[in-house]
Structures are given as structure tokens and as C-alpha cells.
Design a protein around this motif. Structure first.
Motif, PDB file in Angstrom:
ATOM      1  N   TYR A 181       0.849  -1.193   0.000  1.00 19.75           N
ATOM      2  CA  TYR A 181       0.000   0.000   0.000  1.00 19.75           C
ATOM      3  C   TYR A 181       0.886   1.244   0.000  1.00 19.75           C
ATOM      4  O   TYR A 181       1.715   1.406   0.900  1.00 19.75           O
ATOM      5  N   LEU A 182       0.691   2.117  -0.990  1.00 14.23           N
ATOM      6  CA  LEU A 182       1.501   3.337  -1.091  1.00 14.23           C
ATOM      7  C   LEU A 182       0.569   4.536  -1.218  1.00 14.23           C
ATOM      8  O   LEU A 182      -0.227   4.630  -2.154  1.00 14.23           O
ATOM      9  N   SER A 183       0.683   5.460  -0.284  1.00  7.61           N
ATOM     10  CA  SER A 183      -0.174   6.647  -0.246  1.00  7.61           C
ATOM     11  C   SER A 183       0.674   7.895  -0.453  1.00  7.61           C
ATOM     12  O   SER A 183       1.532   8.215   0.381  1.00  7.61           O
ATOM     13  N   LEU A 184       0.423   8.604  -1.561  1.00  7.27           N
ATOM     14  CA  LEU A 184       1.198   9.801  -1.911  1.00  7.27           C
ATOM     15  C   LEU A 184       0.285  10.984  -2.237  1.00  7.27           C
ATOM     16  O   LEU A 184       0.697  11.920  -2.922  1.00  7.27           O
ATOM     17  N   GLU A 185      -0.943  10.977  -1.759  1.00 10.17           N
ATOM     18  CA  GLU A 185      -1.878  12.057  -2.070  1.00 10.17           C
ATOM     19  C   GLU A 185      -1.374  13.408  -1.568  1.00 10.17           C
ATOM     20  O   GLU A 185      -0.596  13.498  -0.618  1.00 10.17           O
ATOM     21  N   ASN A 186      -1.876  14.459  -2.209  1.00  9.92           N
ATOM     22  CA  ASN A 186      -1.615  15.834  -1.771  1.00  9.92           C
ATOM     23  C   ASN A 186      -0.129  16.159  -1.660  1.00  9.92           C
ATOM     24  O   ASN A 186       0.348  16.621  -0.618  1.00  9.92           O
ATOM     25  N   ASN A 187       0.596  15.882  -2.724  1.00  8.50           N
ATOM     26  CA  ASN A 187       1.971  16.343  -2.859  1.00  8.50           C
ATOM     27  C   ASN A 187       2.055  17.157  -4.152  1.00  8.50           C
ATOM     28  O   ASN A 187       1.038  17.656  -4.630  1.00  8.50           O
ATOM     29  N   SER A 188       3.242  17.330  -4.697  1.00  4.71           N
ATOM     30  CA  SER A 188       3.410  18.089  -5.946  1.00  4.71           C
ATOM     31  C   SER A 188       4.158  17.261  -6.980  1.00  4.71           C
ATOM     32  O   SER A 188       4.951  17.778  -7.755  1.00  4.71           O
ATOM     33  N   ILE A 189       3.906  15.960  -6.998  1.00  6.86           N
ATOM     34  CA  ILE A 189       4.594  15.044  -7.904  1.00  6.86           C
ATOM     35  C   ILE A 189       4.076  15.254  -9.325  1.00  6.86           C
ATOM     36  O   ILE A 189       2.867  15.226  -9.564  1.00  6.86           O
ATOM     37  N   SER A 190       4.998  15.454 -10.266  1.00  7.23           N
ATOM     38  CA  SER A 190       4.598  15.793 -11.637  1.00  7.23           C
ATOM     39  C   SER A 190       4.768  14.640 -12.628  1.00  7.23           C
ATOM     40  O   SER A 190       4.231  14.711 -13.728  1.00  7.23           O
ATOM     41  N   TYR A 191       5.507  13.592 -12.271  1.00 14.07           N
ATOM     42  CA  TYR A 191       5.671  12.475 -13.203  1.00 14.07           C
ATOM     43  C   TYR A 191       6.044  11.206 -12.444  1.00 14.07           C
ATOM     44  O   TYR A 191       6.526  11.250 -11.300  1.00 14.07           O
ATOM     45  N   ILE A 192       5.786  10.070 -13.097  1.00 11.54           N
ATOM     46  CA  ILE A 192       6.167   8.760 -12.571  1.00 11.54           C
ATOM     47  C   ILE A 192       7.133   8.130 -13.567  1.00 11.54           C
ATOM     48  O   ILE A 192       6.760   7.891 -14.723  1.00 11.54           O
ATOM     49  N   PRO A 193       8.370   7.865 -13.204  1.00  8.83           N
ATOM     50  CA  PRO A 193       9.298   7.201 -14.131  1.00  8.83           C
ATOM     51  C   PRO A 193       8.702   5.883 -14.634  1.00  8.83           C
ATOM     52  O   PRO A 193       8.068   5.144 -13.878  1.00  8.83           O
ATOM     53  N   GLU A 194       8.924   5.581 -15.897  1.00  5.23           N
ATOM     54  CA  GLU A 194       8.236   4.452 -16.537  1.00  5.23           C
ATOM     55  C   GLU A 194       8.519   3.127 -15.856  1.00  5.23           C
ATOM     56  O   GLU A 194       7.644   2.266 -15.750  1.00  5.23           O
ATOM     57  N   ASN A 195       9.719   2.919 -15.374  1.00  3.96           N
ATOM     58  CA  ASN A 195      10.065   1.643 -14.740  1.00  3.96           C
ATOM     59  C   ASN A 195      10.051   1.719 -13.210  1.00  3.96           C
ATOM     60  O   ASN A 195      10.622   0.853 -12.546  1.00  3.96           O
ATOM     61  N   TYR A 196       9.386   2.707 -12.693  1.00  2.93           N
ATOM     62  CA  TYR A 196       9.428   2.938 -11.245  1.00  2.93           C
ATOM     63  C   TYR A 196       8.905   1.725 -10.465  1.00  2.93           C
ATOM     64  O   TYR A 196       9.455   1.367  -9.418  1.00  2.93           O
ATOM     65  N   PHE A 197       7.838   1.090 -10.967  1.00  2.00           N
ATOM     66  CA  PHE A 197       7.199   0.004 -10.208  1.00  2.00           C
ATOM     67  C   PHE A 197       7.729  -1.374 -10.589  1.00  2.00           C
ATOM     68  O   PHE A 197       7.174  -2.385 -10.158  1.00  2.00           O
ATOM     69  N   SER A 198       8.797  -1.436 -11.363  1.00  2.00           N
ATOM     70  CA  SER A 198       9.303  -2.736 -11.822  1.00  2.00           C
ATOM     71  C   SER A 198       9.788  -3.602 -10.663  1.00  2.00           C
ATOM     72  O   SER A 198       9.802  -4.835 -10.774  1.00  2.00           O
TER      73      SER A 198
END
Length: 393
Positions: A235-252
Motif C-alpha cells: 500500500y503506497l499513499s502519496l496524495e496531496n503532494n506536488s509530484i509531476s511524473y512517474i518514471p516508466e520503470n518505477y514500479f518494476s
């Protein structure tokens, strides 16, 4: 009845009370804490604290309440306490939430040996007012609640036995490099509503936590995805930040993720293969961002939230490039309100997502900053008798 028989009856009643304390009492119902996932007990019997043998009556701090039904618990909550009372040696659960406590000195914990849970939430505790090592010596501690205080640093050192650590709603802006070392049993870490930014999370802070299942970093100051997360994460909770992108292989390297919550960020585009390596993903919340188009979703996904974005058309083929009768998409619910849709989702979606039951269109945002509504605000598909029976089973 002889003296020995009377003693046997007393011992039987005491044993029953202790057993019922673990089996029947639900701490979550009595104390209105934020919704959390179930507590994961340590399955290693040797790691469990032994129930102490002590004569009647057991001690209790005069400022607190120790109900006879729960002999191992001491309730000191909602009593306007400014200091922590002395804790009897037999106590396993200590409740001190909703007081005016500012410091955690070592003195009250002098005789403690089997304490397993401490709730110090909703107080006024500051980092520099916590005696160094006061928690670290509690070798049986598994739960520590310190949310809603005035901490500006991560409270360390902590005992290696700790499994759940709640530090939300503080002012934490520093995370020393060794703060998370020596915590191999942590399964849940809550750091929501603090002042953490990207510079604080650089390095391998979380990678050493090989049993971490839930990480809450919502409502901080992050602009990029947190690095080096452990493969055990679910479980990953990152709501209410200022994240602008997710690297394509981030969840590999995070194949166990079940729920990902990233609403209220600055996401504009999701690379095609971002979620392709998440075969267990059930819930994905990307609402309240700046997305302009949809993206591939794994077949396991059941709930998708993409409301309040800038999407003008739902391209189903991007979400579902192919149909495999042997591996059917599990999507049942999708929320798309507050976008810029002018037409409903293509009927091809029902071939790709045969289990879908609800599509919530709600109101849509027009180019003139006015809300419009599609002909159907909510699409609901009635269940077939076979599907209903499957749910009942």
C-alpha cells in the motif's frame, strides 16, 4: 468448598479474563483513530511477550483507569494530563492520547518490561523533549502512536520489535540517515501530513525495511516519487503532494503493490508501461491531477479513480490493448467526473471489462469553466444471476 478449590476457581476466572482480552476487545471501536489496515501480529511465538503472573490486585496509576476485564491495559486518555504517570510493570497496552503531554521522560517507564502498545497521539510532544533511548529499551513494543503532536524530527532510536509506527500530523522535516536502521519488523509506517521534501528522502531510507507493507507519505512536499522502496510494499499513499511524473520503470521492483493513491498531485502524463509490472494492483487513484489521456491498466485492477483531470476522451484501447478470454480484466468501477468528456465511454469497454458495474460520469467541465452533464450521470450494469451468486459465495 476447600481452600484449594476456591483458589482453582479464582485462577480459572483470571485466565478467562486474560484470554478474552485478546479475543474480544477491539481497540479501534473505542478510540476514533483514522482508518487503517489490519494490524499484523508477529507470527513468531517466541517473540510474543509472556503474560505475567501477578497476585491480585494489580497496580494502576491513580490518574488512570485499569478495568478488571482487561488486566493488561491502562487507560489514561482524555484526562488533561501534562505528564506521563508511572507505569506498572504488568501493563501491555498504554493509552495516553488526547492529553497535554509535552515530554516523554525515562522515569515513568523504569519498571516496564512487557509493554506492547503505546498511544501518545493528540498531545504536545516535541522531539527534544523525548529522552534519548526511552522507546528503544522497550524490547516488546510493537505499536507506537505519535500522530498529532509537535515533532519536528523522526523520533529515534526505536526498538527492533516495532511493527506499526504512526507519525502523521506532526512537523517532521528531517529524517537522519540511520533513523530507520534496526527496524526489520516494521510493516506499517505513517508519515502523512508532515514537512518532508525530496531532499529528506534521498538515499536508501526505506530499502532496509524488508517487511514494510504500508507506507503513507500523503500531504507532504514531495515533487518526485520516493526512491528505493522495498519490494515488500503493498500500500503506497502519496496524495496531496506536488509530484509531476512517474518514471516508466518505477514500479518494476514493486510487484506486490495492491493500492496506489496519488490524487491531488501535478501529474500530466502517464507513460504507457508505468503499471504493467503490477499484477496485484486492485485500487488506483489518480484523481485531481492534470492528466489529458488515459493509460494502460493491469488486468487485476478493480477500482479506477481519474476524476477531476483534463481528459476529453476515454480511449479504451489504451487501457486495454488486447482481450484475453483466459485472463479477463477485473475492472468493476471507474470514476471519470469533472473531466472534459462530451460523450460516454465506447461500448467496446464492455468487451474489455466484462465485470464493470459502475461508471460514474457526474458533471463534466466545459471549456468555458462551466459544468455540463452527460445524458447518463451514472451507468450501472445489473448483475446476472451467476454474478450475484458468485458475490454471495
Amino acid at each position: 468448598m476447600g481452600i484449594l478449590s476456591q483458589l482453582s476457581v479464582i485462577h480459572l476466572l483470571w485466565t478467562t479474563a486474560v484470554f478474552c482480552q485478546y479475543e474480544d476487545y477491539d481497540f479501534g471501536e473505542e478510540y476514533d483513530e483514522p482508518e487503517q489496515h489490519p494490524y499484523y501480529f508477529n507470527s513468531n511465538p517466541s517473540a510474543q511477550a509472556e503474560v505475567p503472573l501477578f497476585p491480585f490486585p494489580v497496580g494502576c496509576a491513580r490518574e488512570c483507569f485499569c478495568p478488571p476485564e482487561f488486566l493488561l491495559s491502562m487507560y489514561c486518555d482524555h484526562r488533561k494530563l501534562k505528564t506521563i504517570p508511572n507505569i506498572p510493570a504488568h501493563v501491555q497496552q498504554l493509552y495516553l492520547q488526547n492529553n497535554d503531554i509535552e515530554a516523554v521522560p525515562a522515569g515513568p517507564f523504569t519498571n516496564v518490561t512487557i509493554l506492547r502498545e503505546i498511544n501518545l497521539s493528540y498531545n504536545k510532544i516535541k522531539f527534544h523533549m523525548i529522552d534519548h533511548g526511552v522507546f528503544a529499551k522497550l524490547s516488546n513494543l510493537v505499536q507506537l502512536h505519535l500522530q498529532h503532536n509537535e515533532l519536528d524530527e523522526f523520533p529515534f532510536p526505536l526498538p527492533s520489535s516495532l511493527e506499526r509506527l504512526l507519525l502523521g500530523f506532526n512537523k517532521i522535516s528531517q529524517l537522519p540517515g540511520t533513523a530507520l536502521d534496526g527496524l526489520p519488523n516494521i510493516t506499517m509506517l505513517d508519515l502523512c501530513n508532515n514537512f518532508l521534501d525530496d531532499s529528506v528522502l534521498k538515499g536508501s531510507h526505506f530499502s532496509v525495511m524488508n517487511n514494510l507493507m504500508q507506507l503513507n507519505l500523503c500531504n507532504n512536499k514531495l515533487q518526485t516519487m520516493p526512491p528505493n522502496l522495498p519490494a515488500s510494499l503493498m500500500y503506497l499513499s502519496l496524495e496531496n503532494n506536488s509530484i509531476s511524473y512517474i518514471p516508466e520503470n518505477y514500479f518494476s521492483k514493486l510487484p506486490k503493490i495492491i493500492a496506489l493513491r496519488m490524487s491531488h498531485n501535478n501529474l500530466q502524463n502517464i507513460p504507457r508501461n508505468t503499471f504493467i509490472n503490477l499484477p496485484n494492483l486492485l485500487e488506483l487513484n489518480l484523481g485531481h491531477n492534470k492528466l489529458k489521456q488515459v493509460f494502460y491498466i493491469p488486468r487485476s485492477l478493480q477500482h479506477l479513480y481519474i476524476q477531476d483531470n483534463d481528459i476529453e476522451m476515454i480511449n479504451v484501447t489504451l487501457m486495454c490493448p488486447s482481450i484475453d478470454p483466459r485472463n479477463i480484466n477485473q475492472l468493476t468501477y471507474i470514476r471519470v467526473d469533472q473531466n472534459k468528456l462530451t460523450t460516454p465511454i465506447s461500448t467496446y469497454a464492455f468487451f474489455c471489462f466484462p465485470h464493470i458495474r459502475t461508471i460514474y460520469y457526474g458533471e463534466q467541465n466545459s471549456n468555458a469553466n462551466k459544468s455540463t452533464q452527460l445524458r447518463t450521470a451514472v451507468f450501472r450494469r445489473l448483475l446476472t444471476p451467476e454474478e450475484y451468486d458468485e458475490i454471495e459465495d
